[in-house]
Enzyme design. Structure first.
Site, PDB file in Angstrom:
ATOM      1  N   ASN A  52      43.803  67.212  28.041  1.00 29.94           N
ATOM      2  CA  ASN A  52      44.673  67.427  29.355  1.00 29.94           C
ATOM      3  C   ASN A  52      43.643  67.582  30.617  1.00 29.94           C
ATOM      4  OD1 ASN A  52      43.304  69.868  27.847  1.00 29.94           O
ATOM      5  ND2 ASN A  52      44.322  71.073  28.895  1.00 29.94           N
ATOM      6  N   GLU A  54      43.646  68.901  34.557  1.00 33.61           N
ATOM      7  CA  GLU A  54      44.362  69.765  35.514  1.00 33.61           C
ATOM      8  C   GLU A  54      43.904  69.476  36.911  1.00 33.61           C
ATOM      9  OE1 GLU A  54      43.735  73.894  33.947  1.00 33.61           O
ATOM     10  OE2 GLU A  54      44.971  73.461  32.180  1.00 33.61           O
ATOM     11  N   GLU A  65      48.745  64.850  25.550  1.00 30.50           N
ATOM     12  CA  GLU A  65      49.704  63.802  24.853  1.00 30.50           C
ATOM     13  C   GLU A  65      49.870  62.683  25.864  1.00 30.50           C
ATOM     14  OE1 GLU A  65      49.863  67.182  25.012  1.00 30.50           O
ATOM     15  OE2 GLU A  65      50.948  68.038  23.044  1.00 30.50           O
TER      16      GLU A  65
HETATM   17  N1  THU Z   1      49.032  71.488  27.768  1.00 30.39           N
HETATM   18  C1  THU Z   1      49.017  69.993  27.136  1.00 30.39           C
HETATM   19  O1  THU Z   1      48.051  69.098  27.186  1.00 30.39           O
HETATM   20  N2  THU Z   1      49.745  69.954  26.100  1.00 30.39           N
HETATM   21  C2  THU Z   1      51.025  70.554  25.701  1.00 30.39           C
HETATM   22  O2  THU Z   1      51.756  70.161  24.976  1.00 30.39           O
HETATM   23  C3  THU Z   1      51.274  71.740  26.459  1.00 30.39           C
HETATM   24  C4  THU Z   1      50.173  72.212  27.499  1.00 30.39           C
HETATM   25  C5  THU Z   1      48.047  71.533  28.644  1.00 30.39           C
HETATM   26  C6  THU Z   1      48.718  71.587  30.118  1.00 30.39           C
HETATM   27  C7  THU Z   1      47.696  72.434  30.892  1.00 30.39           C
HETATM   28  O3  THU Z   1      46.282  71.852  31.220  1.00 30.39           O
HETATM   29  C8  THU Z   1      47.200  73.625  29.801  1.00 30.39           C
HETATM   30  O4  THU Z   1      47.460  72.796  28.419  1.00 30.39           O
HETATM   31  C9  THU Z   1      47.752  74.780  29.809  1.00 30.39           C
HETATM   32  O5  THU Z   1      49.475  74.644  29.970  1.00 30.39           O
END
Ligand code: THU
Length: 158
Positions: A52, A54, A65
Site C-alpha cells: 500500500n 498512502e 492489491e
Molecule cells: N489497505 C490495503 O492496502 N488493502 C486493503 O484491502 C485494505 C486497506 C490499505 C490502505 C491504507 O493504506 C491502509 O491499508 C489502511 O486502510
C-alpha cells in the site's frame, strides 16, 4: 470462505504468503501505519507483489492489491490464479486476516474476467496462525463487469 492454516496450504501458496509478508514491509503508510502486502500468482507461475502507498490527500491512497495488479499489467501479465495478502499494524499483530476492500474486489474481479478461472484469495494473519481462503466471486456477488457493458475482453488477455 474457508478458515485454514498455513500448514494446510500448498507449497506454492506458502511461497505466495511469504512474498506478501516481505513486500508488506515496503508499505508507504505514514498516515495509517497499517502494513499491507499482496502477492499475485500469475498463470505463468510468476509472482508479482505490491504494497500500500498512502498520500497526504488520504483518499488517494492505493491499496496493496491494486498496486500489485498495476505492476502485473505493466509486466504484460493479466491472467492470474491467486492473490495472497498479509497485514500488520505498526504496534499490533492482525489476528483476523483481512479481505480486500470493496474497490480492490472490483479490480480483482476485472482481472478474474481476463483469467481462465475464478481468482482465489488467501489472506494470512500477521503471525500466520489463521488463514482465510475465498474466491473473488464469493466476495463480490452479482458483480458488475465487462459483460454488463456488452464488451468482450478476450482480446485483452495476456
Ligand atoms: N489497505 C490495503 O492496502 N488493502 C486493503 O484491502 C485494505 C486497506 C490499505 C490502505 C491504507 O493504506 C491502509 O491499508 C489502511 O486502510
Amino acid at each position: 470462505m474457508e478458515i485454514t492454516t498455513f500448514e494446510r496450504l500448498t507449497g506454492s501458496e506458502r511461497c505466495l504468503v511469504e512474498e506478501a509478508e516481505k513486500v508488506r514491509e515496503h508499505a508507504y503508510n505514514p498516515y495509517s501505519r497499517f502494513y499491507v502486502g499482496a502477492a499475485l500468482l500469475a498463470q505463468t507461475k510468476e509472482i508479482i507483489t505490491g504494497a500500500n502507498v498512502e498520500n497526504a490527500s488520504y483518499g488517494l491512497s492505493i491499496c496493496a492489491e491494486r498496486a500489485a495488479l498495476l505492476r502485473a499489467n505493466a509486466m504484460r501479465i493479466r491472467k492470474l490464479e491467486k492473490v495472497a495478502i498479509s497485514t500488520r499494524g505498526e504496534t499490533f499483530d492482525v489476528k483476523e486476516p483481512t479481505m480486500p476492500c470493496g474497490a480492490c474486489r472490483q479490480w480483482i474481479y476485472e482481472f478474474a474476467q481476463l483469467s481462465e478461472k475464478d481468482l482465489e484469495i488467501i489472506s494470512a494473519s500477521t503471525n500466520r496462525s489463521k488463514i482465510l481462503r475465498a474466491t473473488i466471486s464469493e466476495l463480490l456477488l452479482s458483480a458488475f463487469g465487462p459483460k454488463d457493458l456488452g464488451i468482450d475482453i478476450t482480446k485483452y488477455q495476456r
